[in-house]
Scaffold this motif. Structure first.
Motif, PDB file in Angstrom:
ATOM      1  N   ASP A 163      -5.964 -22.706 -36.043  1.00 53.49           N
ATOM      2  CA  ASP A 163      -5.974 -22.060 -34.733  1.00 53.49           C
ATOM      3  C   ASP A 163      -5.984 -20.540 -34.923  1.00 53.49           C
ATOM      4  N   VAL A 164      -7.135 -19.943 -34.765  1.00 50.17           N
ATOM      5  CA  VAL A 164      -7.322 -18.511 -34.970  1.00 50.17           C
ATOM      6  C   VAL A 164      -6.517 -17.703 -33.953  1.00 50.17           C
ATOM      7  N   SER A 165      -6.338 -18.233 -32.747  1.00 49.86           N
ATOM      8  CA  SER A 165      -5.677 -17.481 -31.678  1.00 49.86           C
ATOM      9  C   SER A 165      -4.198 -17.194 -31.947  1.00 49.86           C
ATOM     10  N   LYS A 166      -3.604 -17.856 -32.921  1.00 54.52           N
ATOM     11  CA  LYS A 166      -2.209 -17.571 -33.284  1.00 54.52           C
ATOM     12  C   LYS A 166      -2.084 -16.234 -34.004  1.00 54.52           C
ATOM     13  N   ASN A 167      -3.187 -15.780 -34.603  1.00 54.48           N
ATOM     14  CA  ASN A 167      -3.148 -14.573 -35.425  1.00 54.48           C
ATOM     15  C   ASN A 167      -4.027 -13.441 -34.917  1.00 54.48           C
ATOM     16  N   LEU A 168      -4.889 -13.730 -33.968  1.00 54.97           N
ATOM     17  CA  LEU A 168      -5.830 -12.734 -33.465  1.00 54.97           C
ATOM     18  C   LEU A 168      -6.005 -12.889 -31.957  1.00 54.97           C
ATOM     19  N   LYS A 169      -6.373 -11.786 -31.317  1.00 58.14           N
ATOM     20  CA  LYS A 169      -6.750 -11.840 -29.910  1.00 58.14           C
ATOM     21  C   LYS A 169      -8.257 -12.081 -29.870  1.00 58.14           C
ATOM     22  N   ILE A 170      -8.656 -13.270 -29.448  1.00 61.07           N
ATOM     23  CA  ILE A 170     -10.077 -13.627 -29.414  1.00 61.07           C
ATOM     24  C   ILE A 170     -10.712 -13.025 -28.166  1.00 61.07           C
ATOM     25  N   LEU A 171     -11.731 -12.193 -28.391  1.00 63.79           N
ATOM     26  CA  LEU A 171     -12.457 -11.549 -27.297  1.00 63.79           C
ATOM     27  C   LEU A 171     -13.701 -12.341 -26.905  1.00 63.79           C
ATOM     28  N   GLU A 172     -14.355 -12.910 -27.891  1.00 61.32           N
ATOM     29  CA  GLU A 172     -15.570 -13.707 -27.694  1.00 61.32           C
ATOM     30  C   GLU A 172     -15.625 -14.732 -28.808  1.00 61.32           C
ATOM     31  N   ARG A 178     -23.382 -25.491 -37.314  1.00 59.44           N
ATOM     32  CA  ARG A 178     -22.079 -25.746 -37.947  1.00 59.44           C
ATOM     33  C   ARG A 178     -21.137 -24.557 -37.865  1.00 59.44           C
ATOM     34  N   SER A 179     -21.640 -23.409 -37.465  1.00 57.09           N
ATOM     35  CA  SER A 179     -20.871 -22.170 -37.511  1.00 57.09           C
ATOM     36  C   SER A 179     -20.179 -21.861 -36.184  1.00 57.09           C
ATOM     37  N   GLU A 180     -19.002 -21.288 -36.295  1.00 55.93           N
ATOM     38  CA  GLU A 180     -18.334 -20.722 -35.135  1.00 55.93           C
ATOM     39  C   GLU A 180     -18.004 -19.272 -35.471  1.00 55.93           C
ATOM     40  N   ILE A 181     -18.354 -18.374 -34.566  1.00 55.46           N
ATOM     41  CA  ILE A 181     -18.148 -16.951 -34.775  1.00 55.46           C
ATOM     42  C   ILE A 181     -17.105 -16.476 -33.779  1.00 55.46           C
ATOM     43  N   PHE A 182     -16.072 -15.801 -34.291  1.00 56.37           N
ATOM     44  CA  PHE A 182     -15.022 -15.232 -33.455  1.00 56.37           C
ATOM     45  C   PHE A 182     -15.113 -13.706 -33.514  1.00 56.37           C
ATOM     46  N   PHE A 183     -15.048 -13.057 -32.366  1.00 60.10           N
ATOM     47  CA  PHE A 183     -14.967 -11.601 -32.264  1.00 60.10           C
ATOM     48  C   PHE A 183     -13.535 -11.317 -31.786  1.00 60.10           C
ATOM     49  N   CYS A 184     -12.765 -10.618 -32.591  1.00 57.81           N
ATOM     50  CA  CYS A 184     -11.326 -10.527 -32.352  1.00 57.81           C
ATOM     51  C   CYS A 184     -10.797  -9.122 -32.554  1.00 57.81           C
ATOM     52  N   ARG A 185      -9.572  -8.959 -32.092  1.00 65.01           N
ATOM     53  CA  ARG A 185      -8.756  -7.785 -32.405  1.00 65.01           C
ATOM     54  C   ARG A 185      -7.430  -8.300 -32.933  1.00 65.01           C
ATOM     55  N   SER A 186      -6.818  -7.501 -33.750  1.00 65.96           N
ATOM     56  CA  SER A 186      -5.481  -7.825 -34.215  1.00 65.96           C
ATOM     57  C   SER A 186      -4.523  -7.546 -33.055  1.00 65.96           C
ATOM     58  N   PHE A 187      -3.475  -8.310 -32.930  1.00 61.41           N
ATOM     59  CA  PHE A 187      -2.488  -8.088 -31.850  1.00 61.41           C
ATOM     60  C   PHE A 187      -1.846  -6.733 -31.989  1.00 61.41           C
TER      61      PHE A 187
END
Length: 187
Positions: A163-172, A178-187
């Motif tokens: 779960d990426v959202s536990k460690n990053l703020k997912i913006l998009e 097969r790929s998933e791309i996350f655009f994030c900021r650190s909390f």
């Protein structure tokens, strides 16, 4: 594989033989940069940015950043075959001055990072079987390696169980095959 846009648009990139390196497909890379440059909630410009390309492989992402006028790209790769291809691509484009290559794993790079450099953009594209990316993200935050208006792009297999959202703020986030791309900021 090629450069999609910018100064080196349509220049072909070399790619190593074998299956140890998973290429970032041109259409996925093009979509990543379209989102990066046009999504209003990201509010980010590649121009003049300092970039680190973790698990750089052949350098496709970082070289695309240079083509789009990033200031500097730090390429971090430990696979010797990929490194040779990366060096060949950098030399072929003549971008040695904007490129720094680190032949080591990501943790060693962060441990030995000179001048406590801060980055505007981190691209994290580990092999799908590599599950250390959460540890990497925690260390990036702990070591304060990000400028204020930063973006972290994480490329993972879409069925990843972390779960990426536990460690990053997912913006998009987007799914491409097969790929998933996350655009994030650190909390």
């Amino acid at each position: 594989m090629r450069i999609i846009s910018g100064k080196f648009k349509n220049k072909k990139l070399f790619f190593p033989n074998g299956n140890r390196t998973r290429p970032l497909k041109d259409n996925v890379k093009e979509n990543i940069f379209n989102i990066l440059e046009h999504a209003k909630n990201l509010n980010f410009e590649v121009i003049n940015s300092n970039v680190v390309d973790f698990y750089a492989g052949t350098g496709s992402f970082g070289l695309e950043c240079i083509s789009r006028k990033a200031s500097n790209v730090y390429f971090v790769e430990e696979n010797s075959e990929a490194l040779e291809t990366l060096k060949k691509n950098i030399k072929n484009l003549g971008v040695e001055k904007q490129s720094q290559i680190f032949s080591c794993d990501v943790f060693k790079f962060m441990q030995n990072l000179p001048m406590r450099k801060k980055f505007d953009l981190i691209f994290l594209d580990p092999p799908y079987e590599n599950k250390k990316y959460i540890e990497i993200l925690k260390k990036v935050k702990k070591d304060d390696l990000l400028n204020e208006n930063h973006i972290i792009i994480l490329h993972r297999e879409k069925n990843s169980d972390t779960d990426v959202s536990k460690n990053l703020k997912i913006l998009e986030n987007r799914i491409y095959g097969r790929s998933e791309i996350f655009f994030c900021r650190s909390f």
